[in-house]
Design a protein around this motif. Structure first.
Motif, PDB file in Angstrom:
ATOM      1  N   VAL A 289       0.366  -1.078  -0.515  1.00  0.00           N
ATOM      2  CA  VAL A 289       0.401   0.020  -0.251  1.00  0.00           C
ATOM      3  C   VAL A 289       0.598   0.463   0.115  1.00  0.00           C
ATOM      4  CG1 VAL A 289      -1.390   1.471   1.119  1.00  0.00           C
ATOM      5  CG2 VAL A 289      -1.348  -0.978   1.882  1.00  0.00           C
ATOM      6  N   SER A 290       1.836   1.644   0.755  1.00  0.00           N
ATOM      7  CA  SER A 290       2.438   2.302   1.103  1.00  0.00           C
ATOM      8  C   SER A 290       3.866   3.352   0.009  1.00  0.00           C
ATOM      9  CB  SER A 290       3.440   2.661   2.364  1.00  0.00           C
ATOM     10  OG  SER A 290       4.278   1.574   2.536  1.00  0.00           O
ATOM     11  N   GLY A 291       4.072   4.977  -0.089  1.00  0.00           N
ATOM     12  CA  GLY A 291       4.890   4.402  -0.466  1.00  0.00           C
ATOM     13  C   GLY A 291       6.129   4.081  -0.967  1.00  0.00           C
ATOM     14  N   ALA A 292       6.445   3.999   0.191  1.00  0.00           N
ATOM     15  CA  ALA A 292       8.144   3.117   0.659  1.00  0.00           C
ATOM     16  C   ALA A 292       8.347   1.889  -0.575  1.00  0.00           C
ATOM     17  CB  ALA A 292       8.182   3.179   1.733  1.00  0.00           C
ATOM     18  N   TYR A 293       6.984   1.415  -0.654  1.00  0.00           N
ATOM     19  CA  TYR A 293       6.816  -0.027  -1.165  1.00  0.00           C
ATOM     20  C   TYR A 293       6.198   0.371  -2.760  1.00  0.00           C
ATOM     21  CZ  TYR A 293       8.479  -0.851   3.026  1.00  0.00           C
ATOM     22  OH  TYR A 293       9.214  -1.298   4.545  1.00  0.00           O
ATOM     23  N   LEU A 294       5.348   1.121  -3.277  1.00  0.00           N
ATOM     24  CA  LEU A 294       4.180   0.494  -4.484  1.00  0.00           C
ATOM     25  C   LEU A 294       4.986   1.191  -5.696  1.00  0.00           C
ATOM     26  CD1 LEU A 294       1.541   2.854  -3.583  1.00  0.00           C
ATOM     27  CD2 LEU A 294       1.156   0.445  -4.527  1.00  0.00           C
ATOM     28  N   GLY A 295       6.192   1.544  -5.850  1.00  0.00           N
ATOM     29  CA  GLY A 295       7.234   1.355  -6.870  1.00  0.00           C
ATOM     30  C   GLY A 295       7.678   0.450  -7.271  1.00  0.00           C
ATOM     31  N   PRO A 296       8.676  -0.318  -6.071  1.00  0.00           N
ATOM     32  CA  PRO A 296      10.012  -1.669  -6.601  1.00  0.00           C
ATOM     33  C   PRO A 296       8.790  -2.616  -6.380  1.00  0.00           C
ATOM     34  CG  PRO A 296      10.049   0.178  -4.424  1.00  0.00           C
ATOM     35  CD  PRO A 296       8.403   0.834  -5.094  1.00  0.00           C
ATOM     36  N   THR A 327       8.476   5.595  -5.995  1.00  0.00           N
ATOM     37  CA  THR A 327       6.876   5.208  -6.406  1.00  0.00           C
ATOM     38  C   THR A 327       6.447   6.443  -6.853  1.00  0.00           C
ATOM     39  OG1 THR A 327       6.609   4.252  -4.391  1.00  0.00           O
ATOM     40  CG2 THR A 327       4.347   5.307  -5.525  1.00  0.00           C
ATOM     41  N   LYS A 328       6.911   8.010  -6.660  1.00  0.00           N
ATOM     42  CA  LYS A 328       7.092   9.355  -7.198  1.00  0.00           C
ATOM     43  C   LYS A 328       6.607   9.223  -8.971  1.00  0.00           C
ATOM     44  CE  LYS A 328       9.024  13.775  -7.020  1.00  0.00           C
ATOM     45  NZ  LYS A 328      10.101  15.183  -6.572  1.00  0.00           N
ATOM     46  N   VAL A 329       8.501   8.531  -8.813  1.00  0.00           N
ATOM     47  CA  VAL A 329       8.189   8.019 -10.698  1.00  0.00           C
ATOM     48  C   VAL A 329       7.421   8.308 -11.117  1.00  0.00           C
ATOM     49  CG1 VAL A 329      10.495   7.433 -12.015  1.00  0.00           C
ATOM     50  CG2 VAL A 329      11.085   8.949 -10.326  1.00  0.00           C
ATOM     51  N   PHE A 333       4.845   8.677 -14.287  1.00  0.00           N
ATOM     52  CA  PHE A 333       4.639   8.223 -15.487  1.00  0.00           C
ATOM     53  C   PHE A 333       3.290   8.118 -15.398  1.00  0.00           C
ATOM     54  CE2 PHE A 333       3.889   4.306 -17.289  1.00  0.00           C
ATOM     55  CZ  PHE A 333       4.129   4.578 -18.927  1.00  0.00           C
ATOM     56  N   CYS A 334       2.544   7.838 -14.845  1.00  0.00           N
ATOM     57  CA  CYS A 334       1.142   6.922 -14.590  1.00  0.00           C
ATOM     58  C   CYS A 334       0.239   8.114 -14.924  1.00  0.00           C
ATOM     59  CB  CYS A 334       0.650   6.200 -13.493  1.00  0.00           C
ATOM     60  SG  CYS A 334       0.899   4.844 -13.161  1.00  0.00           S
ATOM     61  N   PHE A 404      -1.677   9.067  -0.596  1.00  0.00           N
ATOM     62  CA  PHE A 404      -2.792   9.020  -0.159  1.00  0.00           C
ATOM     63  C   PHE A 404      -3.379  10.424  -1.400  1.00  0.00           C
ATOM     64  CE2 PHE A 404      -7.447  11.146   0.736  1.00  0.00           C
ATOM     65  CZ  PHE A 404      -8.219  10.527   1.140  1.00  0.00           C
ATOM     66  N   LEU A 405      -2.639  11.552  -1.182  1.00  0.00           N
ATOM     67  CA  LEU A 405      -3.391  12.846  -1.456  1.00  0.00           C
ATOM     68  C   LEU A 405      -2.529  12.716  -2.979  1.00  0.00           C
ATOM     69  CD1 LEU A 405      -2.346  15.248   1.317  1.00  0.00           C
ATOM     70  CD2 LEU A 405      -4.343  14.758   0.380  1.00  0.00           C
ATOM     71  N   LYS A 406      -2.271  12.285  -4.078  1.00  0.00           N
ATOM     72  CA  LYS A 406      -0.732  12.194  -4.815  1.00  0.00           C
ATOM     73  C   LYS A 406      -0.558  10.874  -5.775  1.00  0.00           C
ATOM     74  CE  LYS A 406       1.885  16.707  -4.096  1.00  0.00           C
ATOM     75  NZ  LYS A 406       2.643  17.208  -4.086  1.00  0.00           N
ATOM     76  N   CYS A 407      -0.577   9.963  -5.435  1.00  0.00           N
ATOM     77  CA  CYS A 407      -1.092   9.275  -6.313  1.00  0.00           C
ATOM     78  C   CYS A 407      -1.984   8.756  -6.360  1.00  0.00           C
ATOM     79  CB  CYS A 407      -0.504   7.319  -5.579  1.00  0.00           C
ATOM     80  SG  CYS A 407       0.203   6.232  -6.290  1.00  0.00           S
ATOM     81  N   LYS A 408      -2.061   8.575  -7.904  1.00  0.00           N
ATOM     82  CA  LYS A 408      -2.919   8.759  -9.435  1.00  0.00           C
ATOM     83  C   LYS A 408      -4.020   7.170  -8.668  1.00  0.00           C
ATOM     84  CE  LYS A 408      -4.429   8.771 -14.451  1.00  0.00           C
ATOM     85  NZ  LYS A 408      -4.126   8.525 -15.352  1.00  0.00           N
ATOM     86  N   GLY A 409      -4.769   7.538  -8.408  1.00  0.00           N
ATOM     87  CA  GLY A 409      -6.285   6.716  -8.083  1.00  0.00           C
ATOM     88  C   GLY A 409      -6.359   6.670  -6.789  1.00  0.00           C
ATOM     89  N   MET A 410      -5.432   6.673  -6.240  1.00  0.00           N
ATOM     90  CA  MET A 410      -5.501   5.992  -4.983  1.00  0.00           C
ATOM     91  C   MET A 410      -7.136   6.578  -4.092  1.00  0.00           C
ATOM     92  SD  MET A 410      -4.245   3.483  -2.430  1.00  0.00           S
ATOM     93  CE  MET A 410      -2.652   4.100  -3.094  1.00  0.00           C
ATOM     94  N   ARG A 411      -6.788   8.207  -3.727  1.00  0.00           N
ATOM     95  CA  ARG A 411      -7.932   9.096  -3.048  1.00  0.00           C
ATOM     96  C   ARG A 411      -9.144   8.232  -3.396  1.00  0.00           C
ATOM     97  NH1 ARG A 411      -7.879  14.943  -1.434  1.00  0.00           N
ATOM     98  NH2 ARG A 411     -10.090  14.285   0.435  1.00  0.00           N
ATOM     99  N   ARG A 412      -9.532   8.642  -5.235  1.00  0.00           N
ATOM    100  CA  ARG A 412     -10.790   7.816  -5.574  1.00  0.00           C
ATOM    101  C   ARG A 412     -11.307   6.802  -5.262  1.00  0.00           C
ATOM    102  NH1 ARG A 412      -9.543   9.004 -10.091  1.00  0.00           N
ATOM    103  NH2 ARG A 412      -8.957   7.119 -10.690  1.00  0.00           N
ATOM    104  N   CYS A 413     -10.011   6.106  -5.700  1.00  0.00           N
ATOM    105  CA  CYS A 413     -10.652   3.841  -5.888  1.00  0.00           C
ATOM    106  C   CYS A 413     -10.762   3.887  -3.448  1.00  0.00           C
ATOM    107  CB  CYS A 413      -9.737   3.023  -6.338  1.00  0.00           C
ATOM    108  SG  CYS A 413      -9.176   3.118  -7.710  1.00  0.00           S
TER     109      CYS A 413
END
Length: 450
Positions: A289-296, A327-329, A333-334, A404-413
């Motif tokens: 779930v978290s930003g530390a791991y979603l990208g990897p 995750t930021k990168v 892209f997304c 939550f605030l910036k990851c595309k689709g996360m907040r809406r979903c």
């Protein structure tokens, strides 16, 4: 080159066990509730359910001034915080300095002395009702709301402080410098601070702008939720058997440590990725779930898709050679996949939109699953509190975190899943509100909680 094929990509996700449609939301919420209760009873559980020994104030008295401290990472912030007639927190004279120990080794005496040095001018400026101290490093909270430091991050070199009570150390350092302070010092972590900042910033009727009420009704409870680099939840609990606490009128905030929830039936690629991390076998939910791991994690899944020839493009071997993907990168892209920029976008030529679509499609499945997990944690927390459901006093979910605030689709979903979970059998009012300066304002509210 491979053509974009949604059915094939979904089949790939199901085969490797990371598709969200393989999750039963009702069963997941119940399982989380069971783990929460076992943690409260000190039984074997993946959720630590740590007591904070802080009772959140329900109404913030107007005209109070407190001293708020916020230590985390490499910075230490200090501020006088005044609560106006609406109970809103207003920071005065906020100062940011380096966390002691970030510019070289310091002794325990120098560590506490440095914090005292930036605290004393504010204490001399105006009388305060208390000191709240958000300390975003692992602590064992004591019954008097002090915190025994368990470890520092690698940025802070102050090993003598480990094992010491932070509040007591600050009080003694103040006294050693001729500033006797006998008021409360309340230690808290960032998740508790997020909850308490919601008390100050989210109106009892659920609006961010605090509104006046002529009715003497109780405000709904506040949940603190962090979905950023890390993942955690805190909420007010009336019954904590492991410390013999039972109080309906004055609940105590509990930190769930929800990032460590043991996700059952993880997929093969989740397990493979977990084994590459520094702490395999831990923080199952946080790693999904978290930003530390979603990208990897997404990079690991994309590499498998390339191996299976589900995704093919000219520079696919360059992705295979990538050691890490932030995750930021991935999110950049997304959000703009056709820009052909950045570490990912620059790998595709103009005729490879099918491959771009495939990567974005798999990323969406991973984000959707993360949102579903997050919503289930929040739904389980609401169920655990079992609050009264007056529509004018909703449960207030205070949220902090860039994922939550910036990851595309996360907040809406997340909000979509949460609504379905909480409104399945009856309307249960709630509001999800991001909060600003959570660590600082949460510390300020904590100072009034003792």
């Amino acid at each position: 080159m491979s053509k974009f094929n949604a059915e094939e990509l979904s089949g790939f996700a199901r085969y490797y066990g990371f598709h969200y449609d393989g999750i039963n939301p009702v069963a997941l919420v119940k399982e989380m509730q069971v783990e929460m209760q076992r943690g409260l009873e000190n039984k074997s559980s993946s959720l630590a359910m740590i007591p904070s020994y802080i009772t959140p104030v329900t109404r913030i008295p107007a005209g109070k001034t407190v001293l708020a401290l916020d230590a985390g990472g490499t910075n230490l912030r200090t501020s006088l915080v005044y609560f106006n007639e609406n109970g809103e927190a207003v920071a005065k004279g906020t100062n940011k300095s380096s966390m002691p120990g970030t510019n070289g080794h310091v002794s325990a005496k120098d560590f506490f002395g440095t914090i005292a040095d930036v605290t004393i001018p504010l204490l001399k400026e105006t009388p305060v009702e208390g000191i709240g101290f958000t300390f975003s490093y692992p602590m064992e909270i004591t019954a008097d709301a002090d915190g025994i430091l368990l470890s520092f991050s690698k940025e802070v070199d102050a090993p003598e402080v480990i094992g010491k009570e932070i509040g007591k150390g600050l009080r003694e350092a103040l006294a050693a410098k001729g500033c006797v302070y006998d008021g409360p010092i309340v230690m808290l972590n960032d998740t508790v601070a997020t909850l308490l900042s919601g008390v100050a910033s989210i109106s009892p009727d659920g609006e961010l702008e605090r509104t006046r009420s002529d009715f003497a009704v109780e405000a709904g409870p506040v949940i603190g939720f962090i979905l950023g680099t890390g993942f955690n939840t805190a909420y007010p609990e009336t019954c904590i058997p492991k410390i013999n606490f039972n109080s309906i009128s004055s609940p105590q905030i509990v930190v769930c440590e929800t990032g460590n929830f043991k996700v059952r039936n993880r997929g093969q690629l989740d397990i493979e990725y977990d084994n590459t991390t520094k702490n395999p076998g831990c923080y199952h939910l946080e790693k999904a779930v978290s930003g530390a791991y979603l990208g990897p994690l997404t990079l690991h899944i994309i590499k498998q898709a390339i191996k299976d020839k589900v995704i093919q493009f000219k520079k696919s071997q360059e992705i295979m050679a990538l050691p890490h993907l932030e995750t930021k990168v991935l999110n950049e892209f997304c959000c703009a996949p056709l820009n052909a920029q950045g570490p990912l976008g620059s790998l595709f030529s103009a005729d490879e939109t099918d491959a771009i679509a495939a990567i974005q499609y798999l990323s969406s499945i991973i984000i959707e699953r993360g949102a579903l997990f997050s919503a289930a944690i929040l739904a389980a927390t609401v169920e655990q509190m079992n609050p009264c459901y007056e529509p004018y006093s909703p449960v207030r979910i205070a949220v902090e975190g860039t994922t939550f605030l910036k990851c595309k689709g996360m907040r809406r979903c997340l909000e979509s899943h949460l609504h379905q979970m909480l409104f399945a059998d009856k309307p249960r009012p709630y509001v999800v509100s991001p909060v600003e300066q959570a660590s600082l304002f949460g510390a300020a509210v904590a100072a009034l909680s003792k």
